[in-house]
Design a protein around this motif. Structure first.
Motif, short mmCIF file in Angstrom:
data_model
loop_
_atom_site.label_atom_id
_atom_site.label_comp_id
_atom_site.label_asym_id
_atom_site.label_seq_id
_atom_site.Cartn_x
_atom_site.Cartn_y
_atom_site.Cartn_z
N ALA A 52 3.96 -4.75 -32.47
CA ALA A 52 4.31 -3.58 -33.29
C ALA A 52 3.63 -2.32 -32.77
N PHE A 53 2.38 -2.47 -32.36
CA PHE A 53 1.67 -1.32 -31.78
C PHE A 53 2.41 -0.80 -30.55
N ARG A 54 2.79 -1.73 -29.68
CA ARG A 54 3.53 -1.33 -28.46
C ARG A 54 4.80 -0.58 -28.83
N ARG A 55 5.55 -1.19 -29.72
CA ARG A 55 6.84 -0.62 -30.13
C ARG A 55 6.64 0.78 -30.69
N MET A 56 5.66 0.93 -31.55
CA MET A 56 5.47 2.22 -32.21
C MET A 56 4.86 3.27 -31.29
#
Lengths: 111, 111
Positions: A52-56
């Motif tokens: 999720a961190f990567r995506r965001m």
DNA sequence: TAATATACCTTGACAGGCGAAGTATAATTT
DNA sequence: AAATTATACTTCGCCTGTCAAGGTATATTA
């Protein structure tokens, strides 16, 4: 599959953005806070959290930087961007809409 | 991705089971009812709908049978089973839990 | 010294949603 | 009469988010 996994799906970003709204934080802390808030009934799995961190970050909702801890394991901190705050507000609005929509769709009609 | 797709994910089964709780129905009708209930703001995509039927029939939540229409296209009707009713009740309870959990996780703390 | 807590990362698989395309009949419009 | 729209179901293959499993590294506690 635990109770929450499929129902919480789609809220991961909102949950994380909420935690970052006023203060920078890092993965481990965010997850501990979630566990504490839900009295242990829910946690983000690490793989879910970090993806999720990567995506965001790719989406421009958050920025990351390494903390300067003198001791202990290194921490990668995340900071919400203006776009991220806007997104949080949008997701909250969508949640309100979805919530009442779901409620009306899954209730039983009077027979 | 429309507003609802990821937020509704995980509720497809509950929505369908609710529609079948008191009366047998068929795919096209169920979807029309959903569209009407949400004033066109939501619909199950056909592929989603029919794959949900298959999944739930395999799980024993529903049974299917061909209608005996004398005119018009043939309809495959679905009937909820006792297991399906139990499942519906369980999913409803899970939704209530999840709903308040999500609310508490995505709200902003007082700064 | 062994175990636990802190902290992060990657890979590969899985499941549900869905776009796209197809089949078929009936009703409506042009 | 022909074309369009509505009814109704089906299958294929892709996309995306979740997660199990494994790995790395440092600090604290038993």
């Amino acid at each position: 599959m635990s109770i929450a996994s499929d129902l919480i799906r789609g809220h991961t970003d909102t949950i994380i953005l909420a935690q970052l709204y006023y203060n920078d934080s890092y993965g481990y802390e965010i997850n501990k806070t979630i566990q504490q808030k839900t009295a242990g009934r829910y946690e983000l799995k690490e793989a879910t959290l970090y993806s999720a961190f990567r995506r965001m970050e790719n989406a421009g909702y958050i920025l990351s930087y390494w903390g300067d801890e003198k001791t202990g394991a290194r921490r990668r901190y995340y900071k919400i961007t203006e776009t991220g705050r806007d997104t949080y507000m949008r997701l909250m609005a969508e949640w309100k809409t979805a919530k009442s929509m779901i409620d009306s769709l899954i209730e039983l009609e009077d027979e």
